[in-house]
Design an enzyme around this catalytic site. Structure first.
Site, PDB file in Angstrom:
ATOM      1  CB  SER A 155      31.020 -24.080 -30.542  1.00  0.00           C
ATOM      2  OG  SER A 155      30.723 -25.273 -29.838  1.00  0.00           O
TER       3      SER A 155
ATOM      4  CE1 TYR B 258      35.374 -26.371 -32.901  1.00  0.00           C
ATOM      5  CE2 TYR B 258      34.127 -26.800 -30.891  1.00  0.00           C
ATOM      6  CZ  TYR B 258      34.162 -26.469 -32.233  1.00  0.00           C
ATOM      7  OH  TYR B 258      32.991 -26.214 -32.909  1.00  0.00           O
TER       8      TYR B 258
HETATM    9  C1  BGC Z   1      31.000 -29.298 -32.530  1.00  0.00           C
HETATM   10  C2  BGC Z   1      30.288 -30.602 -32.741  1.00  0.00           C
HETATM   11  C3  BGC Z   1      29.593 -31.070 -31.478  1.00  0.00           C
HETATM   12  C4  BGC Z   1      28.764 -29.945 -30.875  1.00  0.00           C
HETATM   13  C5  BGC Z   1      28.126 -30.326 -29.566  1.00  0.00           C
HETATM   14  C6  BGC Z   1      30.082 -28.301 -31.906  1.00  0.00           C
HETATM   15  O1  BGC Z   1      30.779 -27.123 -31.677  1.00  0.00           O
HETATM   16  O2  BGC Z   1      31.468 -28.826 -33.786  1.00  0.00           O
HETATM   17  O3  BGC Z   1      31.193 -31.585 -33.197  1.00  0.00           O
HETATM   18  O4  BGC Z   1      28.753 -32.166 -31.766  1.00  0.00           O
HETATM   19  O5  BGC Z   1      29.567 -28.810 -30.694  1.00  0.00           O
HETATM   20  O6  BGC Z   1      29.025 -30.940 -28.690  1.00  0.00           O
END
Ligand code: BGC
Length: 261
Positions: free
Chosen positions: A145, A158
């Site tokens: 991410s 996360y």
């Molecule tokens: C998340 C999203 C978020 C995006 C940007 C991603 O990794 O799953 O929920 O909108 O990052 O912040």
């Protein structure tokens, strides 16, 4: 179309919805056979399989908890039993939930780590063993991410998991490069999927996210899937250990667009 992908076999964890589903459909378009892993959403997984079959592709939906060693084995076996081999493993499954860190329960921390980080390790381990045993120059693709480098308050579990995925990718890419096994990582930004559906129903929250995206729109799952297909293909044959940000510019410090620092 990437001709070298034709006839090869892929496993996509968390393939019943969102980015995983788009990847599964795209790989099937590339004429790969696809194991679509789901945890709870059997109907959506079956719908994806049907959509692929209608277009003449090959896919099977397989329930498995990728956070467990037996889940990874189940998926590997499904690839071999249904399609005779494995060439590409996509560690896509992931979860997130919001909680101030001082209130974050250990249980929630563990749930996120189990899928987002343990799952990536277990999927990688299962596929690496298969590739090594069968002398296959396979490919592993992980899904981190933008939050593998952008701090994200109230999502500490996360971000910790995604930061881990990035360095894990680099480490095993280095460890197995001499075997011809490529390992790469895709870091999506804000993408229109069910993980964000609730948040984006709220206009203000949606606008707040848009303000962080220089390209001014929320990404489509297909835009991530296109990168996955390319990275899996021989067109990317010299690329390993990289993280590709697919984020409309979110990691470019967008606030600098409006100020001189
Ligand atoms: C998340 C999203 C978020 C995006 C940007 C991603 O990794 O799953 O929920 O909108 O990052 O912040």
């Amino acid at each position: 179309m990437y001709r070298d992908l034709k006839g090869k076999v892929a496993v996509v964890t968390g393939g019943s919805k969102g980015i995983g589903k788009a990847i599964a459909l795209r790989l099937a378009e590339e004429k790969m056979s696809v194991v679509i892993n789901y945890y709870s959403d059997e109907k959506r997984a079956n719908d994806s399989v049907e959509a692929i079959k209608e277009k003449g592709g090959k896919a099977v939906a397989v329930q498995a908890d990728i956070g467990s060693e037996s889940g990874a084995t189940t998926l590997l076996n499904a690839a071999v039993e249904n399609f005779g081999a494995l060439h590409l493993w996509i560690n896509n499954a992931g979860l997130e939930n919001k909680a101030p860190t001082h209130e974050l329960s250990f249980d929630d921390w563990t749930k996120v780590m189990k899928v987002n980080l343990n799952g990536v390790f277990l999927g990688s381990k299962a596929s690496l063993n298969y590739f090594l045993e069968h002398d296959i120059k396979g490919t592993i693709l992980n899904m981190s991410s933008v939050h593998d480098k952008i701090p994200w308050p109230t999502f500490a579990h996360y971000t910790a998991s995604k930061g881990g995925v990035k360095l894990f990718t680099e480490t095993i890419a280095l460890e197995y490069a001499h075997k011809g096994i490529r390992v790469n990582n895709i870091a999506p930004g804000a993408i229109n999927t069910s993980i964000n559906a609730e948040k984006f129903k709220d206009d203000e929250a949606r606008q707040q996210t848009l303000n962080m995206i220089p390209m001014d729109y929320i990404g489509k799952p297909e835009e991530v899937a296109a990168v996955a297909a390319w990275l899996a293909s021989d067109e990317a044959s010299y690329i390993t250990g990289t993280t590709l940000y697919v984020d409309g510019g979110m990691t470019l410090y967008p606030s600098f667009e409006k100020g001189d620092g």
